[in-house]
Write an enzyme that holds these catalytic residues in place. Structure first.
Site, short mmCIF file in Angstrom:
data_model
loop_
_atom_site.label_atom_id
_atom_site.label_comp_id
_atom_site.label_asym_id
_atom_site.label_seq_id
_atom_site.Cartn_x
_atom_site.Cartn_y
_atom_site.Cartn_z
N GLU A 96 0.93 -1.37 -0.01
CA GLU A 96 0.01 0.12 0.03
C GLU A 96 0.83 1.30 -0.07
O GLU A 96 0.67 2.13 -0.80
CB GLU A 96 -0.84 -0.15 1.28
CG GLU A 96 -2.03 -1.05 1.35
CD GLU A 96 -2.67 -0.89 2.46
OE1 GLU A 96 -3.88 -0.94 2.71
OE2 GLU A 96 -2.03 -0.99 3.91
N ASP A 132 -9.98 -11.04 3.65
CA ASP A 132 -10.21 -12.46 4.08
C ASP A 132 -11.74 -12.47 4.99
O ASP A 132 -11.88 -11.38 5.58
CB ASP A 132 -9.12 -13.22 4.54
CG ASP A 132 -8.63 -12.34 5.68
OD1 ASP A 132 -7.62 -11.65 5.70
OD2 ASP A 132 -9.13 -12.80 6.96
N1 ADE Z 1 -5.64 -8.45 8.70
C1 ADE Z 1 -6.26 -9.08 7.48
N2 ADE Z 1 -6.91 -10.27 7.91
C2 ADE Z 1 -6.64 -10.47 9.03
C3 ADE Z 1 -7.26 -11.55 9.94
N3 ADE Z 1 -7.70 -12.61 9.56
N4 ADE Z 1 -6.98 -11.79 11.41
C4 ADE Z 1 -6.14 -10.46 11.84
N5 ADE Z 1 -5.82 -9.42 11.15
C5 ADE Z 1 -5.95 -9.49 9.92
#
Ligand code: ADE
Length: 259
Positions: A25, A226
């Protein structure tokens, strides 16, 4: 008296900090910087320059609450920033917070903070609070910038049909959440304590605490990389490599034009 040119005025201006979670980024933003200057401090690189007519300092939070708090304190103490804007990625926790969506934080809590029975679970000791709020005005601008960015053709090209911008509570903790059972438990535990969390990440609440202590307005935006589930460890790197950078760039450019 010397005439004050726009660039001299800009140089004298206290800068806005753009704090990125990921080097991908930050790289996209450094490329856009006018008159870039790198300053190394506290084992970190800070990029000073001008972006869309604003004096800015670009920094990497690093990963986890302690590292992010150190970066935020350095931005304030050493570089005198007047506002901090965080861009990063997060795991979606609430139903309907999907990969490719954007969450603008209204407030933060630390899901791994537990000083009970001395203080209620999740409460930040000696603050009398569990949730630390983002700056309302800066967050409103960030929300508008995020909506405008999402409407941009080049982001739509990444194929997140129906992606949307949410506003709400984000939980931070020193843990990458990557299991369906774990994320459900976390969400239900927090909901049971009255905290409806949209997303989980590893830095925001720490930066919010530093900004509260220093009286520096703070706003944060997280793109959902995610679902904090069993495939999070695969979804996360794919997203951060391919998508996080254009998202951050589109949002930050729009925000700076609104400031
Ligand atoms: N940042 C992006 N995905 C994450 C996750 N699953 N747990 C903690 N921080 C994150």
């Amino acid at each position: 008296m010397f005439p004050v040119t726009p660039s001299a005025a800009l140089a004298a201006a206290t800068p806005v900090a753009i704090l990125s979670a990921l080097s991908q980024e930050q790289r996209g933003l450094v490329e856009l910087l006018r008159s870039p200057r790198k300053v190394s401090h506290a084992g970190r690189d800070f990029w000073l320059g001008e972006l869309h007519g604003q004096a800015v300092v670009l920094a990497l939070s690093r990963i986890g609450k302690v590292a992010a708090a150190i970066t935020a304190a350095a931005l304030i103490e050493r570089f005198g920033v007047r506002r901090i804007v965080f861009t990063g990625v997060a795991g979606g926790l609430a139903d309907g917070v999907n990969v490719g969506d954007i969450v603008v934080a209204t407030d933060f809590l630390q899901h791994d903070l537990d000083a009970s029975p001395l203080f209620p679970r999740y409460e930040v000791p000696l603050y009398g609070k569990t949730r630390l709020a983002s700056d309302v005005d800066l967050s409103a601008l960030l929300f508008n910038a995020s909506c405008a960015a999402l409407a941009q053709q080049s982001l739509a090209a990444h194929g997140f049909a129906g992606a949307c911008v949410h506003q709400g509570l984000i939980a931070s903790g020193d843990r990458f959440v990557c299991g369906a059972d774990e994320s459900r438990k976390l969400r239900d535990l927090l909901a049971g304590a009255g905290h409806a969390v949209l997303a989980v990440e590893m830095e925001g609440a720490a930066v919010a605490q530093v900004c509260l202590d220093y009286g520096v307005p703070f706003a944060a935006v997280r793109t959902i990389s995610d679902r904090a589930d069993d495939s999070a460890h695969r979804d996360f790197p794919r997203f951060t490599d391919e998508v996080a950078s254009p998202y951050a760039r589109a949002i930050v450019e729009r925000l700076l034009n609104l400031l």
